[in-house]
Design a protein around this motif. Structure first.
Motif, PDB file in Angstrom:
ATOM      1  N   GLU B  27      -5.137 -37.037  -6.898  1.00 25.60           N
ATOM      2  CA  GLU B  27      -6.486 -36.842  -6.356  1.00 25.60           C
ATOM      3  C   GLU B  27      -6.657 -35.471  -5.704  1.00 25.60           C
ATOM      4  O   GLU B  27      -7.726 -34.871  -5.791  1.00 25.60           O
ATOM      5  N   HIS B  28      -5.593 -34.982  -5.080  1.00 28.20           N
ATOM      6  CA  HIS B  28      -5.715 -33.661  -4.447  1.00 28.20           C
ATOM      7  C   HIS B  28      -5.813 -32.541  -5.483  1.00 28.20           C
ATOM      8  O   HIS B  28      -6.589 -31.609  -5.322  1.00 28.20           O
ATOM      9  N   ILE B  29      -5.008 -32.643  -6.549  1.00 31.80           N
ATOM     10  CA  ILE B  29      -5.045 -31.550  -7.536  1.00 31.80           C
ATOM     11  C   ILE B  29      -6.256 -31.649  -8.454  1.00 31.80           C
ATOM     12  O   ILE B  29      -6.630 -30.676  -9.089  1.00 31.80           O
ATOM     13  N   THR B  30      -6.882 -32.843  -8.521  1.00 30.66           N
ATOM     14  CA  THR B  30      -8.085 -32.966  -9.348  1.00 30.66           C
ATOM     15  C   THR B  30      -9.358 -33.054  -8.505  1.00 30.66           C
ATOM     16  O   THR B  30     -10.422 -33.352  -9.031  1.00 30.66           O
ATOM     17  N   SER B  31      -9.252 -32.790  -7.211  1.00 33.55           N
ATOM     18  CA  SER B  31     -10.465 -32.859  -6.382  1.00 33.55           C
ATOM     19  C   SER B  31     -11.450 -31.780  -6.823  1.00 33.55           C
ATOM     20  O   SER B  31     -11.067 -30.773  -7.421  1.00 33.55           O
ATOM     21  N   ARG B  32     -12.714 -32.028  -6.558  1.00 32.67           N
ATOM     22  CA  ARG B  32     -13.797 -31.118  -6.931  1.00 32.67           C
ATOM     23  C   ARG B  32     -13.422 -29.643  -6.709  1.00 32.67           C
ATOM     24  O   ARG B  32     -13.524 -28.832  -7.609  1.00 32.67           O
ATOM     25  N   LEU B  67      -7.973 -25.882   1.050  1.00 34.52           N
ATOM     26  CA  LEU B  67      -6.767 -25.059   1.164  1.00 34.52           C
ATOM     27  C   LEU B  67      -5.749 -25.709   2.095  1.00 34.52           C
ATOM     28  O   LEU B  67      -4.539 -25.671   1.822  1.00 34.52           O
ATOM     29  N   GLN B  68      -6.227 -26.341   3.155  1.00 32.90           N
ATOM     30  CA  GLN B  68      -5.297 -26.995   4.085  1.00 32.90           C
ATOM     31  C   GLN B  68      -4.602 -28.189   3.426  1.00 32.90           C
ATOM     32  O   GLN B  68      -3.395 -28.389   3.593  1.00 32.90           O
ATOM     33  N   THR B  69      -5.366 -28.965   2.664  1.00 33.78           N
ATOM     34  CA  THR B  69      -4.773 -30.103   1.944  1.00 33.78           C
ATOM     35  C   THR B  69      -3.716 -29.617   0.956  1.00 33.78           C
ATOM     36  O   THR B  69      -2.630 -30.182   0.852  1.00 33.78           O
ATOM     37  N   GLY B  74       2.244 -28.702  -0.191  1.00 31.27           N
ATOM     38  CA  GLY B  74       3.286 -27.786  -0.684  1.00 31.27           C
ATOM     39  C   GLY B  74       2.882 -27.002  -1.913  1.00 31.27           C
ATOM     40  O   GLY B  74       3.735 -26.427  -2.589  1.00 31.27           O
ATOM     41  N   PHE B  75       1.583 -26.940  -2.211  1.00 29.78           N
ATOM     42  CA  PHE B  75       1.111 -26.215  -3.395  1.00 29.78           C
ATOM     43  C   PHE B  75       0.697 -24.778  -3.073  1.00 29.78           C
ATOM     44  O   PHE B  75       0.719 -23.912  -3.931  1.00 29.78           O
ATOM     45  N   VAL B  76       0.271 -24.576  -1.822  1.00 37.07           N
ATOM     46  CA  VAL B  76      -0.297 -23.280  -1.446  1.00 37.07           C
ATOM     47  C   VAL B  76       0.438 -22.732  -0.229  1.00 37.07           C
ATOM     48  O   VAL B  76       0.750 -23.466   0.710  1.00 37.07           O
ATOM     49  N   HIS B  77       0.728 -21.427  -0.282  1.00 38.70           N
ATOM     50  CA  HIS B  77       1.330 -20.739   0.854  1.00 38.70           C
ATOM     51  C   HIS B  77       0.248 -19.921   1.561  1.00 38.70           C
ATOM     52  O   HIS B  77      -0.523 -19.214   0.924  1.00 38.70           O
ATOM     53  N   ARG B  78       0.185 -20.065   2.870  1.00 42.20           N
ATOM     54  CA  ARG B  78      -0.838 -19.379   3.666  1.00 42.20           C
ATOM     55  C   ARG B  78      -0.162 -18.311   4.506  1.00 42.20           C
ATOM     56  O   ARG B  78       0.820 -18.585   5.186  1.00 42.20           O
TER      57      ARG B  78
END
Lengths: 128, 128
Positions: B27-32, B67-69, B74-78
């Motif tokens: 659901e997170h990777i396919t969210s709008r 971006l926070q989700t 563990g998909f995005v580095h900030r």
């Protein structure tokens, strides 16, 4: 013919453009239930009742709505059998099978990497 | 440790099970907005302001939340740079790059097949 049904476009489709119809295509195949329905239909045609049992948590209303959207987009073929009790079978069209293979890839990837994600979440929460 | 952070599971992950954590990954990777953010980061690291400009229709609040989700998963580095004015860069982790390649495939497919879908919609509406 209404604008939403225009089948030609002068600009190159771009999902980043809020009004590009390709965004609605992407949204339908990645919708909460759309993903699971497409993936479920990939292996076989299925009855409504089978889909409802297979996909945990989907309501009858949401499943019917999702199937109708996917049918309208040309991804799903609906076949109502004139028997008693009535039976409705759903299967993928050729176009739907292409989309389904891509979303099933995402579903399988999510299952394969769930431990990585849960580990990342635990680390993030520890740091917060 | 809260249940949502359990990193081991005895059962085989299954996105069709309503309570399986793999469903939340999917659901997170396919969210709008998740789909569009992952695809946008695939080519390059980007600033928040660049993402906001690139992805039509996203609000500042929804972009920050997405971006926070994705960071928590563990998909995005900030990376926040201590400059004036403050600058924050986002990039994909190795795990995020895998997910992003799959969702970018869906985005490109949606763009490539938008005419097929619009034709199907017009036919469906004519029959209804």
């Amino acid at each position: 013919m209404p604008v939403s049904n225009e089948v030609t476009t002068t600009e190159r489709p771009d999902v980043n453009a809020a009004n590009c119809p390709s965004r609605s295509v992407l949204e339908h195949i990645t919708s909460r239930w759309g993903v699971l329905v497409l993936a479920a239909l990939l292996e076989d045609g299925r009855r409504f009742s089978e889909l409802r049992r297979l996909i945990g948590g989907v309501s009858e209303k949401m499943l019917a709505q999702t199937l109708q959207t996917l049918e309208r987009d040309g991804f799903v073929h609906r076949e109502a059998h004139p028997v008693i009790p009535p039976r409705v079978d759903y299967s993928l069209t050729e176009l739907g099978e292409q989309a389904a293979r891509l979303v099933a890839g995402l579903a399988r990837w999510s299952e394969a990497h769930v431990t990585d994600v849960l580990t990342a979440r635990a680390g993030y929460d520890d740091r917060s």
